[in-house]
Write an enzyme that holds these catalytic residues in place. Structure first.
Site, PDB file in Angstrom:
ATOM      1  N   ARG A 186      68.790  68.328  23.153  1.00 17.86           N
ATOM      2  CA  ARG A 186      68.335  68.625  24.186  1.00 17.86           C
ATOM      3  C   ARG A 186      66.816  68.386  24.301  1.00 17.86           C
ATOM      4  NH1 ARG A 186      68.309  73.337  25.547  1.00 17.86           N
ATOM      5  NH2 ARG A 186      69.590  74.080  23.567  1.00 17.86           N
ATOM      6  N   TYR A 203      72.849  62.186  25.163  1.00 17.81           N
ATOM      7  CA  TYR A 203      73.129  63.221  24.095  1.00 17.81           C
ATOM      8  C   TYR A 203      73.230  64.655  24.687  1.00 17.81           C
ATOM      9  CZ  TYR A 203      73.822  64.793  19.390  1.00 17.81           C
ATOM     10  OH  TYR A 203      74.329  65.458  18.268  1.00 17.81           O
ATOM     11  N   LYS A 241      75.295  72.969  30.117  1.00 23.39           N
ATOM     12  CA  LYS A 241      73.921  73.556  30.400  1.00 23.39           C
ATOM     13  C   LYS A 241      73.657  73.535  31.919  1.00 23.39           C
ATOM     14  CE  LYS A 241      74.067  74.731  25.881  1.00 23.39           C
ATOM     15  NZ  LYS A 241      74.419  75.902  25.397  1.00 23.39           N
ATOM     16  N   HIS A 286      74.793  82.796  29.216  1.00 25.21           N
ATOM     17  CA  HIS A 286      75.007  82.051  27.808  1.00 25.21           C
ATOM     18  C   HIS A 286      75.893  82.897  26.821  1.00 25.21           C
ATOM     19  CE1 HIS A 286      72.742  79.663  24.474  1.00 25.21           C
ATOM     20  NE2 HIS A 286      73.830  79.074  24.693  1.00 25.21           N
ATOM     21  N   SER A 320      70.052  80.408  19.749  1.00 27.36           N
ATOM     22  CA  SER A 320      70.720  79.278  18.971  1.00 27.36           C
ATOM     23  C   SER A 320      70.387  79.699  17.543  1.00 27.36           C
ATOM     24  CB  SER A 320      70.090  77.764  19.292  1.00 27.36           C
ATOM     25  OG  SER A 320      68.700  77.805  19.241  1.00 27.36           O
ATOM     26  N   CYS A 350      72.197  81.617  15.518  1.00 25.61           N
ATOM     27  CA  CYS A 350      72.631  82.976  15.233  1.00 25.61           C
ATOM     28  C   CYS A 350      74.315  83.287  15.017  1.00 25.61           C
ATOM     29  CB  CYS A 350      72.404  83.799  16.363  1.00 25.61           C
ATOM     30  SG  CYS A 350      70.446  84.223  16.312  1.00 25.61           S
ATOM     31  N   ASP A 408      80.575  79.642  24.081  1.00 22.95           N
ATOM     32  CA  ASP A 408      79.233  79.269  24.701  1.00 22.95           C
ATOM     33  C   ASP A 408      78.836  79.704  25.952  1.00 22.95           C
ATOM     34  OD1 ASP A 408      76.671  77.931  24.160  1.00 22.95           O
ATOM     35  OD2 ASP A 408      77.044  76.084  25.396  1.00 22.95           O
ATOM     36  N   ARG A 453      77.142  67.264  15.893  1.00 24.05           N
ATOM     37  CA  ARG A 453      77.909  68.025  16.644  1.00 24.05           C
ATOM     38  C   ARG A 453      79.532  67.782  16.648  1.00 24.05           C
ATOM     39  NH1 ARG A 453      75.868  72.173  19.876  1.00 24.05           N
ATOM     40  NH2 ARG A 453      73.676  72.094  19.643  1.00 24.05           N
TER      41      ARG A 453
HETATM   42  O1  SAT Z   1      73.336  69.901  23.712  1.00 25.90           O
HETATM   43  S1  SAT Z   1      73.743  71.268  24.399  1.00 25.90           S
HETATM   44  O2  SAT Z   1      72.818  71.674  25.308  1.00 25.90           O
HETATM   45  O3  SAT Z   1      75.112  70.846  24.833  1.00 25.90           O
HETATM   46  C1  SAT Z   1      74.226  72.295  23.024  1.00 25.90           C
HETATM   47  C2  SAT Z   1      73.006  73.235  22.680  1.00 25.90           C
HETATM   48  O4  SAT Z   1      71.829  72.854  22.846  1.00 25.90           O
HETATM   49  O5  SAT Z   1      72.951  74.465  22.830  1.00 25.90           O
HETATM   50 MN    MN Z   2      74.727  77.345  23.704  1.00 28.08          MN
END
Ligand code: SAT
Ligand code: MN
Length: 595
Positions: free
Chosen positions: A70, A209, A218, A238, A260, A262, A285, A377
């Protein structure tokens, strides 16, 4: 297939005349469509089918090395007024952003196919679910959306002739003018992930991506949904959702927010170390919570798949995920073994002798960089999780008994702390922070505040979001969940973890479970309600008294140092910070002074 929804039809036509694709495909969501998309990804050179004997039905995809995560600095909340986006979001005046994007999208799909993907976040037809329609020119994105959301014809049926939907426009931003394509087209110099909260639209350009491109996740389910939730009186968070059963078979549901790194996915699929306890997964998530007629918050997982970080996933950290990943997965940017299987750092104690790394180059143990990209991922259907809860698709959602907030804190924050009431719980959420772990990010140990783990995902002013949380708790008929602040990451002076984590976290979940039932005892302290002596079940755990006390003690000096930092953090939001939270800091400060 096309739509009988005039507004949707108009939007698709207008978008096509702007982007000028060579053809338009309406996605029906079928298995045959998914297979054909995966074939396209393979033929483009970005993906390959993995060895059927090792990972049946699975693919490995390699992105462009510049398009791997991201892009928060290219993510915008374009509300009419800057103050409504708040100091934690990037903002550009909406008309200006529209002009920029219209320029970029003009002809951006030349030579490509434009896919129209109707999708539902949440079980199709659930009153908590929301519908989006994503337009994209990336077959990889369409295939991923098939896994991550409910897509296709059944969604159009629910949409009918005039249902509400969030238009989500995505392009990799690389028109095919002269025939030959690259395996992973993108446009790294012109990335824009743009949200218009007032008109509830999403425009994303230049990246293929993850959260940049799978716009249901998100962008819709958090940034736009948080705005809808504010306006409609619910919560878009979240958070993972887990189902927990005690040895007598009694069940509760917890929602939990962590920044993130954790271990959210690990917690959601945990194998409890405590005999007789059982954890099952509802989501890993995102959590949408709405009040039911009885005043309880009921939660759904709006997603249909997991888009999880691969590195660090192992039989020790997450056995259930390892089982879930045995087949029908799309892996992105992991390493490949010589026999056509996948590998990533942490999967096994030592790496195999020969690998192909995430860039496609030969890789051997001892090489300077990792074999799998740290943000590599897996994309896999929730239904494949061996501990998915049977009610995970219940359109009414599951009733939430406890909300957990957590961060990664080596000191000060105890293992578990129950909020005295909702307001203190919102205060806990607002101060969530994690220490930066690697030298890559500034100073080690420096705190990054990540309120409710929503820092990059709140679609409006963070301080207004806190007010919304307080308003939820002020609802007269509400039967609210209890709120807890947890911290699995305490360390001693030599940097050794004080708490074993993973399945042993079930001991903390047990105390929370029994607090919800009014069985376990808590001791009121100046910072909150801590487990009373002997109430945290440590049977069978090699934990001496000193360590236990350290995990659960009120660190007066440490908290005194936190108070001004929290005040400074709140000051960033000026007068928008709700008075109730200012009161919490002041009262905490004075309780500490009087000790
Ligand atoms: O790339 S995503 O936003 O779907 C996953 C993340 O960064 O937590
Ligand atoms: Mn997330």
């Amino acid at each position: 297939m096309s739509s009988t929804h005039p507004r949707l039809g108009d939007w698709v036509r207008t978008t096509a005349s702007l982007c000028r694709p060579s053809r338009i495909v309406w996605c029906n969501g079928s298995r045959a469509e998914f297979d054909a998309l995966c074939d396209l990804v393979v033929r483009s050179g970005a993906g390959k089918r993995l060895n059927e004997k090792c990972r049946p039905g699975s693919y490995l995809v390699r992105s462009d090395p510049v398009d791997v995560a991201r892009v928060e600095d290219r993510t915008f909340i374009c509300s009419q007024h800057e103050v409504d986006a708040g100091p934690t979001n990037n903002w550009v005046e909406p008309d200006r952003m529209r002009a920029t994007l219209n320029g970029l999208f003009d002809g951006c799909m030349r030579g490509r196919t434009m896919y129209v993907i109707p999708y539902s976040m949440g079980p199709i037809g659930s009153h908590i679910a929301k519908i989006g329609v994503q337009i994209t020119d990336s077959p990889y994105v369409v295939a991923s959306m098939h896994v991550m959301a409910r897509v296709g014809e059944p969604v159009l049926d629910v949409l009918g002739a005039d249902g509400e939907f969030v238009p989500c426009l995505h392009s990799v931003g690389k028109p095919l003018d002269h025939g030959s394509d690259v395996p992973w087209p993108c446009n790294p110099d012109n990335r824009y992930i743009v949200h218009y909260p007032e008109t509830r639209e999403i425009w994303s350009f230049g990246s293929g991506y993850g959260g940049n491109a799978l716009l249901g996740k998100k962008c819709l389910a958090l940034r736009i949904a948080s705005v809808m939730a504010r306006d409609e009186g619910w919560l878009a968070e979240h958070m993972l959702i887990l189902k927990i059963a005690n040895p007598a078979g009694h069940v509760k549901y917890f929602a939990a927010a962590f920044p993130s790194a954790c271990g959210k996915t690990n917690l959601a699929m945990m194998v409890p170390a405590l005999p007789g306890w059982k954890v099952e997964t509802v989501g890993d998530d995102i959590c949408w919570m709405k009040f039911d007629g009885d005043g309880r918050l009921r939660a759904i997982n709006p997603e249909a798949g997991f888009f999880g970080v691969a590195p660090g996933t192992s039989h020790h950290s997450n056995h259930n995920a390892m089982v879930m990943l045995q087949k029908n997965c799309i892996f992105t940017n992991v390493a490949e073994t010589p026999d056509g299987d996948v590998w990533w750092e942490g999967m096994t104690e030592s790496p195999p002798e020969n690998l192909t790394d995430w860039r496609g180059n030969a890789w051997h143990p001892g090489e300077s960089g990792p074999a799998a990209h740290p943000n590599s991922r897996f994309t896999v259907a929730c239904a494949q999780c061996p501990v998915i809860a049977e009610e995970w698709e219940d359109p009414h959602g599951v009733p939430i008994s406890a909300i957990l907030f957590g961060g990664r804190r080596a000191s000060v924050v105890p293992l578990v702390n129950e909020a005295r009431d909702w307001r203190q719980g919102v205060f806990f959420g607002s101060i969530v922070s994690s220490e930066q772990t690697a030298a890559a990010f500034g100073n080690i140990g420096q705190l990054r505040r990540d309120p409710m783990a929503m820092l990059p995902f709140c679609g409006y002013n963070m301080a207004d979001y806190w007010s919304h949380w307080l308003a939820i708790g002020a609802r007269p008929t509400a039967r609210l969940p209890k709120i807890f602040y947890v911290n699995w990451f305490r360390k001693d002076a030599s940097g050794r973890y004080l708490w074993p984590g993973f399945g042993e976290n079930s001991r903390v979940l047990k105390w929370i479970f029994e607090r919800c039932d009014g069985i376990a005892r808590a001791e009121p302290t100046v910072i909150g309600m801590l487990p009373a002596d002997g109430e945290l079940d440590t049977t069978g755990l090699d934990l001496d008294n000193a360590t236990r006390n350290e995990l659960l003690r009120v660190n007066v000096a440490g908290w005194k140092q936190e108070i001004p930092l929290i005040g400074e953090y709140y000051d960033r939001f000026g007068s928008r910070v709700p008075g109730g939270l200012r009161d919490e800091v002041r009262e905490l400060g004075s309780r500490l002074e009087h000790l």
